[in-house]
Design a protein around this motif. Structure first.
Motif, PDB file in Angstrom:
ATOM      1  N   ARG A  46       0.832  -1.209   0.000  1.00  0.00           N
ATOM      2  CA  ARG A  46       0.000   0.000   0.000  1.00  0.00           C
ATOM      3  C   ARG A  46       0.872   1.267   0.000  1.00  0.00           C
ATOM      4  O   ARG A  46       1.869   1.348  -0.711  1.00  0.00           O
ATOM      5  N   SER A  47       0.535   2.263   0.797  1.00  0.00           N
ATOM      6  CA  SER A  47       1.258   3.536   0.713  1.00  0.00           C
ATOM      7  C   SER A  47       2.690   3.471   1.216  1.00  0.00           C
ATOM      8  O   SER A  47       3.452   4.424   1.030  1.00  0.00           O
ATOM      9  N   SER A  48       3.076   2.357   1.847  1.00  0.00           N
ATOM     10  CA  SER A  48       4.469   2.204   2.247  1.00  0.00           C
ATOM     11  C   SER A  48       5.399   2.127   1.042  1.00  0.00           C
ATOM     12  O   SER A  48       6.615   2.258   1.185  1.00  0.00           O
ATOM     13  N   ALA A  49       4.834   1.902  -0.146  1.00  0.00           N
ATOM     14  CA  ALA A  49       5.650   1.795  -1.362  1.00  0.00           C
ATOM     15  C   ALA A  49       5.808   3.118  -2.093  1.00  0.00           C
ATOM     16  O   ALA A  49       6.379   3.149  -3.192  1.00  0.00           O
ATOM     17  N   LYS A  50       5.371   4.211  -1.516  1.00  0.00           N
ATOM     18  CA  LYS A  50       5.348   5.467  -2.272  1.00  0.00           C
ATOM     19  C   LYS A  50       6.733   5.950  -2.699  1.00  0.00           C
ATOM     20  O   LYS A  50       6.878   6.552  -3.766  1.00  0.00           O
ATOM     21  N   MET A  51       7.752   5.699  -1.892  1.00  0.00           N
ATOM     22  CA  MET A  51       9.092   6.123  -2.326  1.00  0.00           C
ATOM     23  C   MET A  51       9.553   5.301  -3.528  1.00  0.00           C
ATOM     24  O   MET A  51      10.316   5.786  -4.363  1.00  0.00           O
ATOM     25  N   ILE A  52       9.077   4.068  -3.643  1.00  0.00           N
ATOM     26  CA  ILE A  52       9.386   3.273  -4.831  1.00  0.00           C
ATOM     27  C   ILE A  52       8.621   3.825  -6.033  1.00  0.00           C
ATOM     28  O   ILE A  52       9.183   3.957  -7.135  1.00  0.00           O
ATOM     29  N   GLN A  53       7.365   4.171  -5.821  1.00  0.00           N
ATOM     30  CA  GLN A  53       6.555   4.727  -6.902  1.00  0.00           C
ATOM     31  C   GLN A  53       7.096   6.063  -7.397  1.00  0.00           C
ATOM     32  O   GLN A  53       6.847   6.450  -8.541  1.00  0.00           O
ATOM     33  N   ALA A  54       7.843   6.750  -6.538  1.00  0.00           N
ATOM     34  CA  ALA A  54       8.413   8.048  -6.916  1.00  0.00           C
ATOM     35  C   ALA A  54       9.764   7.928  -7.600  1.00  0.00           C
ATOM     36  O   ALA A  54      10.276   8.922  -8.136  1.00  0.00           O
ATOM     37  N   LEU A  55      10.368   6.741  -7.605  1.00  0.00           N
ATOM     38  CA  LEU A  55      11.700   6.589  -8.201  1.00  0.00           C
ATOM     39  C   LEU A  55      11.767   7.051  -9.660  1.00  0.00           C
ATOM     40  O   LEU A  55      12.672   7.812 -10.028  1.00  0.00           O
ATOM     41  N   PRO A  56      10.830   6.629 -10.531  1.00  0.00           N
ATOM     42  CA  PRO A  56      10.933   7.052 -11.936  1.00  0.00           C
ATOM     43  C   PRO A  56      10.800   8.560 -12.128  1.00  0.00           C
ATOM     44  O   PRO A  56      11.336   9.108 -13.095  1.00  0.00           O
ATOM     45  N   LEU A  57      10.088   9.222 -11.216  1.00  0.00           N
ATOM     46  CA  LEU A  57       9.957  10.674 -11.290  1.00  0.00           C
ATOM     47  C   LEU A  57      11.332  11.326 -11.255  1.00  0.00           C
ATOM     48  O   LEU A  57      11.595  12.297 -11.990  1.00  0.00           O
ATOM     49  N   VAL A  58      12.223  10.787 -10.434  1.00  0.00           N
ATOM     50  CA  VAL A  58      13.563  11.366 -10.274  1.00  0.00           C
ATOM     51  C   VAL A  58      14.550  10.778 -11.273  1.00  0.00           C
ATOM     52  O   VAL A  58      15.273  11.510 -11.961  1.00  0.00           O
ATOM     53  N   SER A  59      14.583   9.447 -11.381  1.00  0.00           N
ATOM     54  CA  SER A  59      15.605   8.814 -12.229  1.00  0.00           C
ATOM     55  C   SER A  59      15.403   9.101 -13.711  1.00  0.00           C
ATOM     56  O   SER A  59      16.363   9.067 -14.490  1.00  0.00           O
ATOM     57  N   SER A  60      14.176   9.436 -14.119  1.00  0.00           N
ATOM     58  CA  SER A  60      13.898   9.753 -15.529  1.00  0.00           C
ATOM     59  C   SER A  60      14.399  11.125 -15.938  1.00  0.00           C
ATOM     60  O   SER A  60      14.485  11.446 -17.129  1.00  0.00           O
ATOM     61  N   GLY A  61      14.681  11.976 -14.940  1.00  0.00           N
ATOM     62  CA  GLY A  61      15.036  13.362 -15.217  1.00  0.00           C
ATOM     63  C   GLY A  61      13.869  14.312 -15.151  1.00  0.00           C
ATOM     64  O   GLY A  61      14.040  15.527 -15.263  1.00  0.00           O
ATOM     65  N   ALA A  62      12.662  13.763 -14.934  1.00  0.00           N
ATOM     66  CA  ALA A  62      11.468  14.614 -14.899  1.00  0.00           C
ATOM     67  C   ALA A  62      11.523  15.621 -13.761  1.00  0.00           C
ATOM     68  O   ALA A  62      11.138  16.786 -13.912  1.00  0.00           O
ATOM     69  N   ALA A  63      11.988  15.177 -12.581  1.00  0.00           N
ATOM     70  CA  ALA A  63      12.036  16.071 -11.418  1.00  0.00           C
ATOM     71  C   ALA A  63      12.949  17.261 -11.679  1.00  0.00           C
ATOM     72  O   ALA A  63      12.598  18.416 -11.397  1.00  0.00           O
ATOM     73  N   ASP A  64      14.124  17.008 -12.238  1.00  0.00           N
ATOM     74  CA  ASP A  64      15.053  18.100 -12.513  1.00  0.00           C
ATOM     75  C   ASP A  64      14.549  18.991 -13.644  1.00  0.00           C
ATOM     76  O   ASP A  64      14.741  20.214 -13.617  1.00  0.00           O
ATOM     77  N   ALA A  65      13.919  18.395 -14.648  1.00  0.00           N
ATOM     78  CA  ALA A  65      13.401  19.183 -15.764  1.00  0.00           C
ATOM     79  C   ALA A  65      12.355  20.180 -15.296  1.00  0.00           C
ATOM     80  O   ALA A  65      12.231  21.265 -15.864  1.00  0.00           O
ATOM     81  N   ARG A  66      11.624  19.821 -14.238  1.00  0.00           N
ATOM     82  CA  ARG A  66      10.586  20.700 -13.693  1.00  0.00           C
ATOM     83  C   ARG A  66      11.074  21.508 -12.498  1.00  0.00           C
ATOM     84  O   ARG A  66      10.317  22.267 -11.894  1.00  0.00           O
ATOM     85  N   LEU A  73       9.562  16.384  -3.583  1.00  0.00           N
ATOM     86  CA  LEU A  73       9.884  14.963  -3.502  1.00  0.00           C
ATOM     87  C   LEU A  73       9.312  14.342  -2.228  1.00  0.00           C
ATOM     88  O   LEU A  73       8.851  13.190  -2.245  1.00  0.00           O
ATOM     89  N   ALA A  74       9.324  15.081  -1.119  1.00  0.00           N
ATOM     90  CA  ALA A  74       8.703  14.577   0.106  1.00  0.00           C
ATOM     91  C   ALA A  74       7.204  14.366  -0.103  1.00  0.00           C
ATOM     92  O   ALA A  74       6.638  13.364   0.343  1.00  0.00           O
ATOM     93  N   LEU A  75       6.562  15.311  -0.790  1.00  0.00           N
ATOM     94  CA  LEU A  75       5.129  15.180  -1.070  1.00  0.00           C
ATOM     95  C   LEU A  75       4.840  14.010  -2.003  1.00  0.00           C
ATOM     96  O   LEU A  75       3.801  13.357  -1.890  1.00  0.00           O
ATOM     97  N   ALA A  76       5.756  13.720  -2.915  1.00  0.00           N
ATOM     98  CA  ALA A  76       5.574  12.586  -3.821  1.00  0.00           C
ATOM     99  C   ALA A  76       5.589  11.265  -3.062  1.00  0.00           C
ATOM    100  O   ALA A  76       5.023  10.272  -3.524  1.00  0.00           O
ATOM    101  N   CYS A  77       6.230  11.256  -1.881  1.00  0.00           N
ATOM    102  CA  CYS A  77       6.301  10.049  -1.048  1.00  0.00           C
ATOM    103  C   CYS A  77       5.265  10.058   0.078  1.00  0.00           C
ATOM    104  O   CYS A  77       5.263   9.142   0.912  1.00  0.00           O
TER     105      CYS A  77
END
Length: 331
Positions: A46-66, A73-77
């Protein structure tokens, strides 16, 4: 293997109820340091996996692009309180994306912030999607979807966002997920074993020892959670209070149905905990006991003690019992 006793409910001299479940502690190599119950039990984190669900947001470059900050990032988790602090920051995030509340697929949820909830009720103001405790995670999904040039239905299991999440989930748990359930926020929640989830948390804990992009993303997410515990949950919530009270940097994340995880970067350890009957009171008690066991928290700290051995009071305010961690969690 059967579930192990994790917490007891005492009333007077009697043990009135018992909560059983599973706990696995893994090290940086993914090995099991200690386990209670069945390490191979298949669970939905369940929501304990949110930091895993947020990994592609950062590793894809999307976080830095925005230009996302640690707060984003804390809110994404987060499973946040829907307090004004959370609502304002997620709303601003959506605005920066050129989107409104209706872009979120998480559904409306009443704020769990008592003062805001009361004001909204008195004003006959219905809750919005941004009040949903998962709105930060969903803002992250929308950011990734835009970066990938994908469509708006980002909770579809076949959508590029969820395919990226599944790939990251299977990478860090070290196993192919047997499937998923649809979470309360409408996103897929991928299943894994208790061992797999603890391995993933240890992978996050030891990410600073590696140089690949996925590990670098993990470091940023863990640092964001530790830096902003108020955004991860909210005032009065277990995750926020225990992260603040810990005697070393620890990232904690609860999930529905009695799930809890802990990431201990200084020790390279990860903890996954599941209470079989889904009781939050037991998962909070057990995770507090494990932090004390590992020396990452002081049992005497008020914000650890309130979850470790909380009093149970009746409607007249009389202490009628207490919640106790199972003795085996300490020895």
């Amino acid at each position: 293997m059967s579930a192990a006793l994790l917490a007891e409910i005492h009333r007077g001299p009697f043990v009135e109820s018992e909560h059983s479940g599973h706990v696995v502690i893994c090290d940086a190599d993914g090995g099991i340091v200690q386990a209670w119950g069945d390490p191979d039990a298949v669970v939905l984190p369940r929501s304990s996996a949110k930091m895993i669900q947020a990994l592609p947001l950062v590793s894809s470059g999307a976080a830095d692009a925005r230009g996302l900050t640690r707060e984003h990032l804390a809110l994404a988790c987060a499973s946040h309180q829907g307090a004004p602090l959370h609502v304002e920051k997620v709303t601003a995030w959506l605005t920066d994306l050129g989107l409104g509340d209706d872009a979120l697929r998480c559904g409306p949820q009443p704020s769990r912030d008592k003062a805001l909830h009361k004001r909204m009720l008195c004003a006959d103001q219905p809750p919005c999607r941004v009040h949903n405790n998962c709105s930060g995670k969903h803002a992250g999904f929308l950011t990734l979807a835009a970066h990938l040039g994908a469509g708006p239905d980002y909770v579809d299991p076949e959508h590029a966002v969820q395919q990226a999440v599944r790939a990251a989930f299977e990478e860090v748990t070290g196993s192919v997920s047997p499937g998923f359930g649809i979470d309360g926020c409408s996103a897929p929640n991928f299943a894994t074993s208790m061992r797999g989830m603890a391995r993933a948390m240890a992978w996050f804990a030891s990410a600073g020892d590696r140089t690949d992009a996925q590990s670098a993303a993990a470091v940023r997410l863990v640092e964001a959670m530790i830096a902003h515990p108020d955004l991860v949950a909210g005032e009065g919530r277990a995750c926020t209070l225990m992260m603040r009270a810990a005697s070393e940097p620890v990232a904690l994340k609860t999930g529905a149905e009695g799930y809890f995880v802990a990431i201990l970067p200084q020790r390279g350890l990860g903890i996954a905990l599941k209470v079989a009957d889904g009781a939050t009171r037991a998962s909070q008690c057990a995770i507090a006991a494990l932090l004390v066991r590992l020396g990452a928290a002081d049992a005497a700290h008020p914000d650890i003690a309130r979850f470790l051995r909380p009093e149970i009071r009746n409607w007249d305010g009389l202490v009628t019992g207490r919640i106790e961690p199972a003795a085996g969690l300490f020895s």
